[in-house]
Design an enzyme around this catalytic site. Structure first.
Site, mmCIF file in Angstrom:
data_model
loop_
_atom_site.group_PDB
_atom_site.id
_atom_site.type_symbol
_atom_site.label_atom_id
_atom_site.label_comp_id
_atom_site.label_asym_id
_atom_site.label_seq_id
_atom_site.Cartn_x
_atom_site.Cartn_y
_atom_site.Cartn_z
ATOM 1 N N GLU A 14 -7.032 8.103 11.422
ATOM 2 C CA GLU A 14 -7.878 8.572 10.319
ATOM 3 C C GLU A 14 -9.363 8.576 10.677
ATOM 4 O O GLU A 14 -10.223 8.502 9.806
ATOM 5 C CB GLU A 14 -7.622 7.702 9.084
ATOM 6 C CG GLU A 14 -6.211 7.901 8.531
ATOM 7 C CD GLU A 14 -5.904 7.027 7.335
ATOM 8 O OE1 GLU A 14 -5.314 7.531 6.358
ATOM 9 O OE2 GLU A 14 -6.233 5.823 7.371
ATOM 10 N N GLU B 123 -7.917 5.279 -4.597
ATOM 11 C CA GLU B 123 -8.270 6.022 -3.382
ATOM 12 C C GLU B 123 -8.497 7.487 -3.714
ATOM 13 O O GLU B 123 -7.755 8.073 -4.508
ATOM 14 C CB GLU B 123 -7.146 5.957 -2.330
ATOM 15 C CG GLU B 123 -7.039 4.684 -1.560
ATOM 16 C CD GLU B 123 -6.026 4.813 -0.420
ATOM 17 O OE1 GLU B 123 -5.843 5.951 0.092
ATOM 18 O OE2 GLU B 123 -5.404 3.812 -0.061
ATOM 19 N N ASN C 212 0.847 -1.194 0.000
ATOM 20 C CA ASN C 212 0.000 0.000 0.000
ATOM 21 C C ASN C 212 0.880 1.240 0.000
ATOM 22 O O ASN C 212 1.702 1.424 0.910
ATOM 23 C CB ASN C 212 -0.899 0.041 1.241
ATOM 24 C CG ASN C 212 -1.878 1.191 1.213
ATOM 25 O OD1 ASN C 212 -2.822 1.183 0.424
ATOM 26 N ND2 ASN C 212 -1.672 2.181 2.067
ATOM 27 N N GLU C 213 0.754 2.062 -1.040
ATOM 28 C CA GLU C 213 1.453 3.343 -1.109
ATOM 29 C C GLU C 213 2.938 3.232 -0.745
ATOM 30 O O GLU C 213 3.436 3.858 0.191
ATOM 31 C CB GLU C 213 0.766 4.369 -0.198
ATOM 32 C CG GLU C 213 -0.635 4.731 -0.658
ATOM 33 C CD GLU C 213 -1.284 5.818 0.183
ATOM 34 O OE1 GLU C 213 -2.178 6.508 -0.331
ATOM 35 O OE2 GLU C 213 -0.909 5.969 1.378
ATOM 36 N N HIS D 163 -11.169 11.192 8.837
ATOM 37 C CA HIS D 163 -11.134 11.111 7.377
ATOM 38 C C HIS D 163 -12.519 10.670 6.895
ATOM 39 O O HIS D 163 -13.101 9.727 7.421
ATOM 40 C CB HIS D 163 -10.073 10.088 6.954
ATOM 41 C CG HIS D 163 -9.714 10.140 5.501
ATOM 42 N ND1 HIS D 163 -10.608 9.786 4.503
ATOM 43 C CD2 HIS D 163 -8.566 10.481 4.873
ATOM 44 C CE1 HIS D 163 -10.011 9.906 3.331
ATOM 45 N NE2 HIS D 163 -8.771 10.329 3.518
#
Length: 666
Positions: free
Chosen positions: A354, A306, A149-150, A357
């Protein structure tokens, strides 16, 4: 694509069921169906739940979840979970944790807390991926593998002994002998000569400036070190689940990783994009990033994996998206080649970093504004299903080279203000305002499909890449090259004779001296009181056959050439020796666009703030303003409203149209 990959446009987002009681899952799946969700990403941060201890594996919960999605016709983008190692692993071997250039070991308690060169991390991650691949390769819900991931989001480099050893191995493969490395690194300077590879360490914090070629090779190595982990996971997945496509979520135009090289090792490019709603021009930067994502696989559709439904949680001030903006920005990604519109995340978290978020299903639940937008947009995407698979055709290209980017932003240059993204933005913004479609290309690309090639900056330029550009121009292509280009070779050594190095004959100019402009000052370029002003950078330029299009009109270089044009073979090459903003750069590019016969999407220019994009037979018109806009259009059917459109269209504030045009149009 695998036979499980759904047709049409994917819609959904990250789902983190481990944060919720299992009885919530059935409710979530029901609501996903109501919203029109076709795909979810799961498992991104599930390593600790799948493997709570060294010898303990718990897959029963994931089995039930996968079965639940399969039973309800929702496809799964299954992540490998390797982005966040569990606590037991880092306590088993604390060398898993990364070390900064100052020698500080970063602790557990966030995410991406691993050294890319850690053998213990690599072994544990590989074991996890192999178990996932064997268990779910044939599962009917599996549509896509989501590696890690990322990559590089928090840790792009590590300076520990294991990283140093891996760096030395990489250097040995690159240079073979230490003598070749000494030449490439210019170690005759400052008595930096190495007697063996064993004497080399990573560029840790030093008393003064570090060898610039060492830093450049370190950037190359760090991108490679993370890619090595990605390729390890990919090979395991390919072995046990051939035919299932693989992706990893990129982070738009991200400096640390050479995405040209990374994209070669995945079937589908995907991106995480978070433009700032507080910035009224952020949609231009988003368009730039989406064009890059489309370009990384030669124009193939990609996935927006995303984005935020509303506010994020990590800016100093996290402004929400007003009603309609989520829809508009999602359509923008679709217009620029995305075949999937996904979000972070499905259900808003109650705990953790998060928790503020936004999500498709906000804290307030189905009564919230956000949920109503989630459902409405899911229904709209179904009406746009036919857009999937269509492609954009661009007549102009922008050259992007990560090697040059890394070298440009090295130390001890004439000006620290010469930064790739800041140099690129006015060029892209000027093309965007004119409705000109553009691809990004690497410096080794075949340029012949393009009528116009733009190089906002090529500080580092290899001779073989310059040869490709020269051949393109000589054969009838048109080039516009920006300042501080052709300065160094692949070792960050200055080209003999000065800039623009191997492009000197093509451009018909030579730089006598770089002339950076102090902060807060400008110089006029061209005649007249309303002549544009350059900031940041200028050059003492000497024409060697090129004609002068614009001269400096103030400052120390008054009367010297600023913008030139040279005929080379059957083509032409323009050179800009200064940094101009988009408004000033636009008229300069207009000459090149006209000469190259590059056409905009529409004959008539849309009003400011309205974006026109052509994807195959579909014309997207996107109003990024808070007022109504009357814009030129093309005849056809608006897939969003079902209405017929003629040669003009009125869009409401943040309004959009997706017009299926007649086959004969443009």
């Amino acid at each position: 694509m695998s036979h499980h990959f759904p047709a049409g446009i994917q819609y959904g987002g990250d789902y983190n069921p481990e944060q919720w009681p299992e009885e919530t899952w059935a409710e979530d799946v029901k609501l996903m169906q109501e919203a029109g969700v076709t795909m979810v990403t799961i498992g991104v941060f599930s390593w600790a739940k799948i493997q709570p201890d060294y010898l303990c594996w718990e897959f029963d919960w994931l089995d039930r979840l996968m079965d639940l999605f399969a039973a309800h016709g929702i496809a799964v983008d299954l992540a490998t979970g390797t982005a966040s190692p569990p606590a037991w692993l880092v306590r088993l071997d604390e060398d898993v944790l990364p070390v900064t250039a100052d020698g500080v070991r970063l602790e557990f308690g966030s995410r991406q807390h691993y050294c890319p060169s850690s053998s213990e991390y690599c072994k544990a991650a590989g074991k996890l991926v192999r178990k996932l691949a064997k268990r779910y390769a044939q599962h009917p819900a599996l549509a896509l593998w989501h590696i890690h991931n990322e990559y590089g989001d928090h840790v792009t480099e590590c300076f520990c002994p294991a990283s140093a050893a891996r760096f030395r191995e990489w250097l040995k493969r690159r240079y073979t002998t230490v003598e070749a490395l000494n030449h490439a690194w210019g170690t005759a300077f400052w008595s930096q000569h190495y007697g063996s590879f064993k004497q080399i360490e990573p560029p840790r914090t030093a008393p003064g400036p570090v060898n610039p070629t060492q830093l450049l090779d370190w950037r190359r190595f760090c991108s490679y070190a993370l890619l090595r982990l990605h390729r390890m996971e990919r090979e395991i997945l390919r072995e046990h689940s051939p035919g299932v496509p693989v992706t990893t979520n990129f982070m738009s135009m991200f400096k640390a990783l050479d995405y040209w090289e990374w994209a070669r090792h995945e079937e589908i490019v995907s991106d995480d994009a978070y433009p700032d709603p507080a910035d009224p021009a952020s949609y231009v930067g988003a368009a730039l990033n989406y064009d890059l994502m489309r370009s990384l696989k030669g124009g193939k559709p990609w996935l927006l994996l995303e984005q935020a439904p509303s506010a994020v949680s990590w800016r100093p001030v996290n402004v929400p998206k007003p009603p309609g903006l989520q829809r508009l920005w999602s359509l923008q990604a679709l217009s620029r080649g995305a075949d999937g519109i996904m979000y972070f995340q499905w259900r808003q978290s109650r705990a953790g970093a998060e928790k503020f978020h936004s999500a498709l299903l906000p804290h307030r639940g189905t009564a919230s504004r956000g949920w109503q937008e989630t459902v409405r947009f899911g229904a709209e995407l179904k009406r746009l299903a036919e857009v999937a698979g269509s492609r954009i055709t661009a007549q102009a290209a922008i050259v992007l080279d990560w090697d040059s980017w890394w070298a440009l932003e090295g130390t001890d240059h004439p000006s620290e203000r010469m930064r790739w993204r800041e140099l690129l933005r006015p060029w892209y913004e000027a093309l965007h305002a004119r409705g000109v479609a553009v691809d990004f290309v690497p410096p080794h690309a075949d340029l012949t499909p393009y009528r116009l090639v733009l190089a906002p900056n090529l500080y580092l330029l290899r001779a073989e890449h310059a040869g490709r550009i020269a051949a393109y121009v000589h054969g009838g292509g048109h080039l516009v090259c920006g300042p501080f280009s052709g300065v160094v070779d692949e070792h960050d050594h200055l080209h003999t004779g000065g800039a623009p190095g191997p492009l000197r004959q093509v451009l018909g100019v030579v730089v006598d001296e770089f002339w950076p402009i102090p902060d807060g000052e400008t110089v006029r370029v061209g005649a007249g009181a309303d002549a544009p002003e350059a900031s940041v950078w200028s050059e003492w330029l000497v024409a060697e056959g090129a004609e002068t299009l614009l001269s400096y009109a103030s400052g120390s270089l008054a009367g010297q050439p600023a913008v030139t044009r040279n005929v080379w073979g059957r083509g032409s090459a323009r050179y800009l020796s200064c940094h101009l903003d988009a408004d000033a750069l636009g008229p300069v590019l207009d000459g090149a666009l006209t000469e190259a016969e590059v056409l905009p999407v529409l004959d008539g220019a849309p009003p400011a703030g309205v974006e026109a994009v052509r994807r195959g037979p579909y014309l997207f018109l996107l109003n990024h303003t808070d007022r109504e806009a009357d814009t030129p259009a093309l005849p056809g059917t608006d897939l969003l409203s079902g209405e017929q459109v003629h040669d003009r269209l009125r869009l409401g504030p943040l309004g959009a149209a997706v017009i299926r045009t007649a086959p004969s149009e443009r």
